[in-house]
Design a protein around this motif. Structure first.
Motif, PDB file in Angstrom:
ATOM      1  N   LYS A  58       0.793  -1.039  -0.152  1.00 15.86           N
ATOM      2  CA  LYS A  58       0.199   0.034  -0.360  1.00 15.86           C
ATOM      3  C   LYS A  58       0.998   1.141   0.424  1.00 15.86           C
ATOM      4  O   LYS A  58       0.581   1.736  -0.776  1.00 15.86           O
ATOM      5  CB  LYS A  58      -1.346  -0.020   1.083  1.00 15.86           C
ATOM      6  CG  LYS A  58      -1.989  -0.688   1.393  1.00 15.86           C
ATOM      7  CD  LYS A  58      -3.484  -0.623   1.830  1.00 15.86           C
ATOM      8  CE  LYS A  58      -4.501  -1.103   1.932  1.00 15.86           C
ATOM      9  NZ  LYS A  58      -4.592  -2.060   3.021  1.00 15.86           N
ATOM     10  N   THR A  60       4.117   1.983  -1.283  1.00 11.90           N
ATOM     11  CA  THR A  60       4.275   1.655  -2.413  1.00 11.90           C
ATOM     12  C   THR A  60       3.400   2.249  -3.611  1.00 11.90           C
ATOM     13  O   THR A  60       3.902   3.232  -4.242  1.00 11.90           O
ATOM     14  CB  THR A  60       5.251   0.508  -2.969  1.00 11.90           C
ATOM     15  OG1 THR A  60       5.830  -0.321  -2.999  1.00 11.90           O
ATOM     16  CG2 THR A  60       5.396   0.149  -4.304  1.00 11.90           C
ATOM     17  N   SER A  61       2.098   1.887  -3.572  1.00 12.83           N
ATOM     18  CA  SER A  61       1.029   2.542  -4.658  1.00 12.83           C
ATOM     19  C   SER A  61       0.179   4.067  -3.683  1.00 12.83           C
ATOM     20  O   SER A  61       0.859   4.526  -4.940  1.00 12.83           O
ATOM     21  CB  SER A  61       0.179   1.304  -4.899  1.00 12.83           C
ATOM     22  OG  SER A  61      -0.607   1.322  -3.443  1.00 12.83           O
ATOM     23  N   LEU A  62       0.683   4.289  -2.616  1.00 14.83           N
ATOM     24  CA  LEU A  62       1.182   5.535  -2.742  1.00 14.83           C
ATOM     25  C   LEU A  62       1.744   6.074  -3.183  1.00 14.83           C
ATOM     26  O   LEU A  62       1.761   7.356  -3.790  1.00 14.83           O
ATOM     27  CB  LEU A  62       1.289   5.485  -0.570  1.00 14.83           C
ATOM     28  CG  LEU A  62       0.465   7.090   0.186  1.00 14.83           C
ATOM     29  CD1 LEU A  62      -1.342   6.967  -0.591  1.00 14.83           C
ATOM     30  CD2 LEU A  62       0.452   7.187   1.329  1.00 14.83           C
ATOM     31  N   GLU A  64       3.543   5.914  -5.108  1.00 18.29           N
ATOM     32  CA  GLU A  64       3.829   6.139  -6.794  1.00 18.29           C
ATOM     33  C   GLU A  64       2.141   7.122  -7.495  1.00 18.29           C
ATOM     34  O   GLU A  64       2.217   7.858  -8.789  1.00 18.29           O
ATOM     35  CB  GLU A  64       3.581   4.414  -7.558  1.00 18.29           C
ATOM     36  CG  GLU A  64       4.733   3.760  -7.643  1.00 18.29           C
ATOM     37  CD  GLU A  64       3.966   2.267  -7.809  1.00 18.29           C
ATOM     38  OE1 GLU A  64       2.683   1.723  -7.448  1.00 18.29           O
ATOM     39  OE2 GLU A  64       4.791   1.603  -7.524  1.00 18.29           O
ATOM     40  N   SER A  65       1.522   7.439  -6.667  1.00 11.80           N
ATOM     41  CA  SER A  65       0.094   8.154  -6.567  1.00 11.80           C
ATOM     42  C   SER A  65       0.067   9.504  -6.007  1.00 11.80           C
ATOM     43  O   SER A  65      -0.225  10.192  -7.186  1.00 11.80           O
ATOM     44  CB  SER A  65      -1.071   7.187  -6.582  1.00 11.80           C
ATOM     45  OG  SER A  65      -0.934   7.781  -5.110  1.00 11.80           O
ATOM     46  N   ILE A  66       1.126   9.715  -5.470  1.00 13.50           N
ATOM     47  CA  ILE A  66       1.237  11.438  -4.758  1.00 13.50           C
ATOM     48  C   ILE A  66       1.782  12.618  -6.077  1.00 13.50           C
ATOM     49  O   ILE A  66       2.977  11.139  -6.254  1.00 13.50           O
ATOM     50  CB  ILE A  66       1.744  11.521  -3.474  1.00 13.50           C
ATOM     51  CG1 ILE A  66       3.016  10.766  -3.515  1.00 13.50           C
ATOM     52  CG2 ILE A  66       0.781  10.618  -2.925  1.00 13.50           C
ATOM     53  CD1 ILE A  66       3.947  11.037  -2.262  1.00 13.50           C
ATOM     54  N   ARG A  67       1.449  13.452  -6.048  1.00 15.33           N
ATOM     55  CA  ARG A  67       2.619  14.789  -6.493  1.00 15.33           C
ATOM     56  C   ARG A  67       3.818  15.022  -5.607  1.00 15.33           C
ATOM     57  O   ARG A  67       2.277  15.826  -5.051  1.00 15.33           O
ATOM     58  CB  ARG A  67       1.525  15.291  -7.349  1.00 15.33           C
ATOM     59  CG  ARG A  67       2.255  16.390  -8.602  1.00 15.33           C
ATOM     60  CD  ARG A  67       1.246  16.198  -9.360  1.00 15.33           C
ATOM     61  NE  ARG A  67       0.573  16.989  -9.020  1.00 15.33           N
ATOM     62  CZ  ARG A  67      -0.362  18.068  -8.921  1.00 15.33           C
ATOM     63  NH1 ARG A  67       0.007  19.045  -8.559  1.00 15.33           N
ATOM     64  NH2 ARG A  67      -1.346  18.792  -7.348  1.00 15.33           N
ATOM     65  N   ASP A  80       0.693  16.344  -3.134  1.00 17.87           N
ATOM     66  CA  ASP A  80      -0.583  17.200  -3.898  1.00 17.87           C
ATOM     67  C   ASP A  80      -0.986  18.196  -3.621  1.00 17.87           C
ATOM     68  O   ASP A  80      -2.724  18.875  -3.511  1.00 17.87           O
ATOM     69  CB  ASP A  80      -1.712  16.012  -3.346  1.00 17.87           C
ATOM     70  CG  ASP A  80      -1.075  14.450  -3.813  1.00 17.87           C
ATOM     71  OD1 ASP A  80      -0.477  14.353  -5.230  1.00 17.87           O
ATOM     72  OD2 ASP A  80      -2.063  13.643  -3.188  1.00 17.87           O
ATOM     73  N   ALA A 109       9.977   4.667  -6.876  1.00 18.90           N
ATOM     74  CA  ALA A 109       9.740   5.437  -7.302  1.00 18.90           C
ATOM     75  C   ALA A 109      10.015   7.036  -7.435  1.00 18.90           C
ATOM     76  O   ALA A 109       9.836   7.818  -7.903  1.00 18.90           O
ATOM     77  CB  ALA A 109       8.403   5.156  -6.605  1.00 18.90           C
ATOM     78  N   GLU A 113      11.596   9.904 -10.169  1.00 14.62           N
ATOM     79  CA  GLU A 113      11.228  10.858 -10.021  1.00 14.62           C
ATOM     80  C   GLU A 113      11.899  12.437  -9.931  1.00 14.62           C
ATOM     81  O   GLU A 113      12.706  13.044 -10.511  1.00 14.62           O
ATOM     82  CB  GLU A 113      10.033  11.102  -8.816  1.00 14.62           C
ATOM     83  CG  GLU A 113       9.986  12.845  -8.420  1.00 14.62           C
ATOM     84  CD  GLU A 113       8.708  12.901  -9.866  1.00 14.62           C
ATOM     85  OE1 GLU A 113       8.665  12.524 -10.814  1.00 14.62           O
ATOM     86  OE2 GLU A 113       8.595  14.201 -10.412  1.00 14.62           O
TER      87      GLU A 113
END
Ligand code: DC
Length: 230
Positions: A58, A60-62, A64-67, A80, A109, A113
């Motif tokens: 979880k 890791t997917s967080l 990958e998804s945050i900006r 974000d 990730a 970046e």
């Protein structure tokens, strides 16, 4: 992975990396990137979303998804779109950042970046694995360190300057725990790159450290020392 000019500054917590990296970047006219702030953003996002720090998938997917965005010179950090510059500096976030940074998916990730941000731009990038993993071919690599009690004392005076009461013994304990974790994880542990210059800043002023790094950069980047100075 190649980059025209990377100054990689790694080292343990409280060695003065952020202050020095910012100053060196300004003098060279390079972009400054604080990679610790990125792991701190992942930790803050996880705590806000109530994701346990042990849930690697979880987190890791967080990650990958945050900006994550920086304002000029990394003065402000946005998660974000929200300014989290202060929030990511809280002691519990420091501890959580060190924990989430052990997770290989999170590192992957963040490293992607970091390389993307630096693509084609001369950078001063600070962290734990910049000279070993993110930019192993960086022409300038510095491993910045200081005696543990000196690092604790610096952290305590930073906190006191912000009006926060600081127990130096407790700060020393937290730094020691974090360094141990950062240096002993299996993925990209904090370690001095074989070709990095080690600088112990315990008995050096900020100006002395800055000049020492600029001298090294001038030689390795084949710049005249004042080239790029604003
Ligand atoms: O530099 P800092 O104290 O803000 O970093 C917070 C944590 O993030 C640190 O304990 C370890 C982790 N980190 C990392 O694993 N790799 C990096 N390049 C930068 C930071």
């Amino acid at each position: 992975m190649s980059n025209p000019a990377v100054v990689a500054i790694d080292g343990p917590a409280g060695a003065g990396k952020s202050t020095i990296s910012r100053r060196v970047a300004e003098r060279l006219g390079f972009l400054y990137i604080d990679t610790g702030a990125m792991y701190r953003c992942v930790a803050l996002a996880a705590s806000r979303a109530g994701v346990p720090l042990e849930d690697d998938a979880k987190i890791t997917s967080l990650a990958e998804s945050i900006r994550i965005q920086f304002s000029a010179r990394c003065q402000e950090v946005f998660l974000d779109g929200e300014d989290v510059t202060q929030a990511i500096r809280e002691p519990r976030v420091s501890d959580a950042a060190s924990r989430v940074s052990k997770i290989p998916g999170v590192r992957q990730a963040m490293v992607e970046e970091q390389r993307r941000i630096a693509r084609g731009e001369p950078v001063v990038m600070e962290g734990r694995d910049i000279g070993t993993v993110v930019f192993p071919n960086a022409p300038v690599k510095i491993f910045l360190t200081a005696e543990p009690m000196e690092r604790a004392r610096r952290r305590a005076s930073e906190l006191e300057a912000k009006g926060v009461n600081a127990d130096i013994g407790e700060i020393a304990r937290q730094i020691e725990e974090r360094d141990y974790r950062d240096a002993n994880r299996s993925d990209s542990p904090m370690v001095q790159a074989a070709d990095a210059v080690r600088l112990d800043t315990s008995n050096l002023s900020l100006d002395e450290v800055e000049e020492a790094i600029l001298d090294i950069a001038a030689t390795r980047l084949k710049l005249s020392k004042n080239e790029g100075v604003q």
